[in-house]
Write a protein that holds these residues in place. Structure first.
Motif, mmCIF file in Angstrom:
data_model
loop_
_atom_site.group_PDB
_atom_site.id
_atom_site.type_symbol
_atom_site.label_atom_id
_atom_site.label_comp_id
_atom_site.label_asym_id
_atom_site.label_seq_id
_atom_site.Cartn_x
_atom_site.Cartn_y
_atom_site.Cartn_z
ATOM 1 N N GLN A 1 66.094 55.772 108.324
ATOM 2 C CA GLN A 1 65.770 56.511 109.540
ATOM 3 C C GLN A 1 64.811 57.668 109.256
ATOM 4 O OE1 GLN A 1 69.911 57.231 110.592
ATOM 5 N NE2 GLN A 1 69.674 56.020 112.461
ATOM 6 N N PHE A 2 64.953 58.297 108.088
ATOM 7 C CA PHE A 2 64.062 59.409 107.776
ATOM 8 C C PHE A 2 62.621 58.931 107.629
ATOM 9 C CE2 PHE A 2 61.994 62.454 104.894
ATOM 10 C CZ PHE A 2 62.155 63.608 105.650
ATOM 11 N N LEU B 1 68.619 57.922 117.034
ATOM 12 C CA LEU B 1 68.520 59.375 116.962
ATOM 13 C C LEU B 1 67.440 59.858 117.915
ATOM 14 C CD1 LEU B 1 68.584 59.681 113.072
ATOM 15 C CD2 LEU B 1 70.527 59.825 114.638
ATOM 16 N N ARG B 2 67.722 60.951 118.608
ATOM 17 C CA ARG B 2 66.759 61.483 119.565
ATOM 18 C C ARG B 2 66.618 62.989 119.390
ATOM 19 N NH1 ARG B 2 65.062 57.991 123.321
ATOM 20 N NH2 ARG B 2 66.233 56.040 123.572
ATOM 21 N N HIS C 1 57.107 58.943 110.455
ATOM 22 C CA HIS C 1 56.056 58.290 111.257
ATOM 23 C C HIS C 1 56.069 58.804 112.698
ATOM 24 C CE1 HIS C 1 54.687 55.489 108.212
ATOM 25 N NE2 HIS C 1 55.940 55.159 107.957
ATOM 26 N N ALA C 2 57.256 58.992 113.250
ATOM 27 C CA ALA C 2 57.363 59.487 114.626
ATOM 28 C C ALA C 2 56.825 60.910 114.735
ATOM 29 C CB ALA C 2 58.820 59.434 115.078
ATOM 30 N N CYS C 3 57.086 61.730 113.720
ATOM 31 C CA CYS C 3 56.586 63.110 113.737
ATOM 32 C C CYS C 3 55.067 63.148 113.592
ATOM 33 C CB CYS C 3 57.249 63.919 112.619
ATOM 34 S SG CYS C 3 58.974 64.336 112.946
ATOM 35 N N SER D 1 68.439 52.861 115.200
ATOM 36 C CA SER D 1 69.495 52.707 114.211
ATOM 37 C C SER D 1 69.443 51.288 113.671
ATOM 38 C CB SER D 1 70.855 52.997 114.833
ATOM 39 O OG SER D 1 71.879 52.852 113.880
ATOM 40 N N ARG D 2 70.296 51.018 112.669
ATOM 41 C CA ARG D 2 70.374 49.670 112.116
ATOM 42 C C ARG D 2 71.777 49.104 112.358
ATOM 43 N NH1 ARG D 2 68.459 49.817 106.011
ATOM 44 N NH2 ARG D 2 69.779 51.678 105.970
#
Length: 238
Positions: free
Chosen positions: A177-178, A217-218, A183-185, A207-208
Motif C-alpha cells: 500500500q505504501f 485507505l483514504r 504514486h498517488a501522492c 487494499s488486498r
C-alpha cells in the motif's frame, strides 16, 4: 550506476523472484523503441531512422552510460543520434525561446548555473560564456557530483506525511500500500502544483485480499501542505 553490471537483469529493483527482470540497457531500448514506433505511426512518410535525433542524457552519466545509451538508440532504430547533456539542452531551449535577446542577458565571462531536478537526481552544471572568434559561445566548465535527491524524494516525503495521518486514525499501511501511496501522492502533487486551480486532492489506496473494497485507505493532500513540504522544504529562498 558505475558499480553495477548494466547488462544484467536487475529491473525492476526489489521485485519478487517470480517477476521477469530486464537490464538497464534493455529498459532504455524498450523506451526508445516505443518512441520510435509512436513517431513512425504519426509520421509514416518521415520515419525516425531518416531523421537526425538529439538524445538528452543526465549530466551525471559517465562515459560508459553514454556509450550504452548510444548503443540502445541504435538498437531501437535511431540511425543518426547526437547525445546532449540535459542541463545544456535546457539552456539551449532557453536561448531558442529568447531569440537574440539572450545576448542582452549574458556577456563574455558570465557563468550560468543550470539546476536540473530530475526524478532521483539533481544535477548542477556551470556553463561559461566565452568569446569564440568574435562570437558569444557557451562552454560547460563543471558538473556537480551525482546527488541522489530529486522528485522521488519529494514524493516519498509526501507519502510519509499521508501515511502518518492514516496510521494516526488507527489503520496500518503495509509495504504494498505504501508503494501505491507514493504514486498517488505524486499524481496529487502534479495536480496541486499544476495550472489547474485546486486546493486539495483526495488520496485513495486499494487494499488486498478479501477486503479489497472495504479495506482501502483514504486521505487527502492540500495545496498548502505541498507548498510547505515541497516548495518551502526542498526549494527554500536562499
Amino acid at each position: 550506476h558505475p558499480s553495477i553490471d548494466r547488462r544484467a537483469p536487475l529491473l525492476p529493483t526489489g521485485a519478487p523472484d517470480d517477476v521477469d527482470k530486464i537490464s538497464p540497457v534493455d529498459a532504455a531500448i524498450r523506451v526508445l523503441e516505443h518512441l520510435a514506433e509512436a513517431w513512425n505511426r504519426a509520421h509514416p512518410k518521415a520515419p525516425l531512422a531518416d531523421q537526425e535525433v538529439v538524445l538528452t542524457v543526465p549530466a551525471s552519466f559517465d562515459a560508459g552510460a553514454r556509450e550504452l545509451t548510444a548503443e540502445a538508440a541504435a538498437e531501437a532504430g535511431f540511425a543518426r543520434v547526437t547525445l546532449l547533456e540535459e542541463p545544456q539542452a535546457a539552456l539551449y531551449a532557453w536561448i531558442s525561446r529568447s531569440g537574440d535577446a539572450w545576448r542582452k542577458h549574458v556577456k563574455v565571462g558570465d557563468v550560468i548555473l543550470v539546476v536540473d531536478v530530475g526524478g532521483g537526481t539533481t544535477d548542477f552544471s556551470a556553463i561559461v560564456a566565452v568569446d569564440r572568434d568574435g562570437s558569444l559561445a557557451l562552454e560547460r566548465v563543471a558538473v556537480g557530483d551525482h546527488i541522489l535527491l530529486g522528485g522521488d524524494n519529494m514524493d516519498l516525503a509526501l507519502a510519509h506525511l499521508v501515511r502518518t495521518r492514516i496510521e494516526e486514525s488507527g489503520k496500518e499501511v503495509d509495504k504494498f500500500q505504501f508503494a501505491s501511496l507514493v504514486h498517488a501522492c505524486r499524481a496529487a502533487k502534479e495536480r496541486l502544483l499544476g495550472e489547474e486551480r485546486v486546493d486539495k486532492v483526495p488520496i485513495a489506496v486499494a487494499s488486498r485480499g478479501s477486503k479489497l473494497m472495504g479495506g482501502g485507505l483514504r486521505s487527502e493532500l492540500t495545496k498548502a501542505e505541498v507548498d510547505q513540504l515541497i516548495v518551502e522544504g526542498f526549494f527554500p529562498k536562499t
